[in-house]
Design an enzyme around this catalytic site. Sequence first.
Site, short mmCIF file in Angstrom:
data_model
loop_
_atom_site.label_atom_id
_atom_site.label_comp_id
_atom_site.label_asym_id
_atom_site.label_seq_id
_atom_site.Cartn_x
_atom_site.Cartn_y
_atom_site.Cartn_z
N TRP A 32 1.15 9.69 -6.14
CA TRP A 32 1.37 8.34 -5.60
C TRP A 32 1.77 8.39 -4.13
CZ3 TRP A 32 1.71 3.11 -7.07
CH2 TRP A 32 2.48 2.29 -6.25
N MET A 33 1.18 7.49 -3.32
CA MET A 33 1.59 7.31 -1.92
C MET A 33 1.74 5.82 -1.67
SD MET A 33 -0.64 8.10 1.53
CE MET A 33 -2.09 7.24 0.95
N ASN A 34 2.77 5.43 -0.90
CA ASN A 34 2.79 4.04 -0.43
C ASN A 34 3.02 3.97 1.08
OD1 ASN A 34 5.38 4.60 -2.04
ND2 ASN A 34 6.06 2.76 -1.00
N ASP A 35 4.12 3.45 1.56
CA ASP A 35 4.24 3.07 2.98
C ASP A 35 4.01 4.20 3.98
OD1 ASP A 35 5.46 1.17 1.43
OD2 ASP A 35 7.40 1.29 2.40
N GLN A 51 5.60 7.56 2.24
CA GLN A 51 6.33 7.51 0.98
C GLN A 51 5.47 8.17 -0.09
OE1 GLN A 51 9.58 5.59 0.04
NE2 GLN A 51 9.60 6.76 1.93
N ASP A 160 14.60 -0.02 5.64
CA ASP A 160 13.41 0.17 6.48
C ASP A 160 13.67 -0.03 7.97
OD1 ASP A 160 12.34 0.40 3.94
OD2 ASP A 160 11.42 -1.59 3.95
N GLU A 214 10.78 -6.52 4.17
CA GLU A 214 10.68 -5.06 4.23
C GLU A 214 9.98 -4.65 5.53
OE1 GLU A 214 8.48 -4.49 0.48
OE2 GLU A 214 10.33 -3.77 -0.40
N1 DQQ Z 1 8.62 0.78 0.03
C1 DQQ Z 1 9.71 1.67 0.32
C2 DQQ Z 1 10.82 0.78 0.80
C3 DQQ Z 1 10.09 -0.38 1.33
C4 DQQ Z 1 8.97 -0.57 0.36
C5 DQQ Z 1 10.02 2.47 -0.91
C6 DQQ Z 1 7.80 -1.34 0.91
O1 DQQ Z 1 11.60 1.44 1.78
O2 DQQ Z 1 10.90 -1.52 1.45
O3 DQQ Z 1 8.93 3.30 -1.24
O4 DQQ Z 1 6.62 -1.05 0.25
#
Ligand code: DQQ
Length: 553
Positions: A32-35, A51, A160, A214
């Site tokens: 998994w990858m996000n921000d 992330q 953030d 965020e």
């Molecule tokens: N994702 C992060 C947070 C942020 C959110 C956690 C936004 O720091 O607020 O993975 O997608």
Amino acid sequence: MENITKDDASSNSINSEQPYRTWYHFQPPKNWMNDPNGPLYYKGVYHFFYQYNPDGATFGKTMIWAHSVSKDLINWTHLNDAITPSCTGDINSCFSGSATILPGDIPAMLYTGINEKRHQVQNLAMPKDPSDPYLKEWEKHHQNPLMTAPSGVEECEFRDPSTAWKGKDGKWRVIIGAQNGDEGKVILCKSDDFVTWIVDPSPFLATQGTGVIECPDFFPVYINSENGVDTTMENSSVRHVLKISYQRTHIDYYLIGKYVSDSEQEKFIPDEKYSGTWKDLRLDYGNFFASKSFFDYAKNRRIIWAWVEETDSRQDDIEKGWAGLQAIPRKFWLDKNGKQLMQWPIEELEKLRYNQISITGETLLSRSILEVKGITASQVDVEVLFELPDLQNAELLDPSDVDPQILSSEDYASRKGVIGPFGLQVLASKDQTEKTTISFKIYRVLDRYICLMCSDMSRSTLREGLGKKIYATIFDIDPNLKTISLRSLIDRSIIESFGDGGRACITSRVYPLLAIEKDAHLYVFNDGIQSVVISQLNAWSMKKAEFGVESLI
Ligand code: DQQ
């Protein structure tokens, strides 16, 4: 890349032949990858942190900062994880944050830690060896956490930190996303030394009824230039942009305005307030979230990254072994009209183009369709310039219907348009039972003209239970407009589209069943009553970008 050996990422990763795995969009080898986190250019190397869940393909109990490096923002080497839980201030996760280059050319990362009480606090990490252009090892500051939630902010909704900037008084400023009940907030903190931070008593921004803000981002843009500018810049040649991301809707908005900072006051005055309507400015009207920009001083441009999330199911992600993409980095700047940002894929992407196919001066009669043959239609970069008929013939619209939701509804879509819809059908099966349609339709409203741009996924897949959304946006066009351009980056399960030179952008995720690999097709079409002419169409097959992992030897 010098000093670093690279192994093919495939040895420790998901089979790149999976149909939805992309060829030129950034992805980790698995999981998994996000921000996007802390992008920066340092000693000739682009750094991208993100992330990441090291334990699987869903959002994890312990999130960390993974790290990749590149010389061109397109081909990447994955390095070891950069910032991982290790101290009381981040023992339960290292959430998002941003890079600031401190005097002496030292990068500093401010990021959110989830502490032992699961409260959100702000921490600082610095490179162990700033002479290493790859910034492989990071050290946490011994005084962490440097910031905890101030009064009027919930302890579990304070996160953030942005890139910091220096004010005229020499103090550092940073903004942080927050929540108090239903109110979203952006909190401003100031510091002399980057370690001791004082919270400004009034929020930098507050929006009612939105929930948490965020990943706020705040930066200047030139009034009369497409060049980017460093985050610390405050004079009459720039305006300021505040970007915010709402967790509730997963939508990124931005406000353009005036930044006032003197001994008496410190505030951002947006030209238009956030209204909670379709009129609010968005970077992308589709799937594009938690974006983060950085100033690339190597090429004097400001670049934005964003997380493009999956829209299939959690179970699908577990089976694929991965989830989440990054949008192609986009250069962006303030439009000449001063009212919006313009965006364009970074020029380096063009290095992956090969096998160009062109169509010139071809008329698309009413209800006609033309296949763009000779390319690998599952991985394409396509640009079309459409020549428009006389706009005076455009369908007259009731001003109360000027709303992208209304105009993309069944009711409107079933009426035959006059000028449009015309555009591209991408990731389409031969029999057209699967297709994603990117279109323009032009309307006259009293004395002005508008263009509706849609990315219609209602027929993007024959798979049961997957989203069938239509993303749409409206923008004003000049009554004398003669041509309109559309560029789409198609990459197996993502379509990023740029209308009118980057005035309107829509990103979609799609999961076709038939229209994959060699069975994917690309068409250009016109469903309007009036003909449109393909003034110029260029399409390129796209090579795979290189994704390697640092060799362990
Ligand atoms: N994702 C992060 C947070 C942020 C959110 C956690 C936004 O720091 O607020 O993975 O997608």
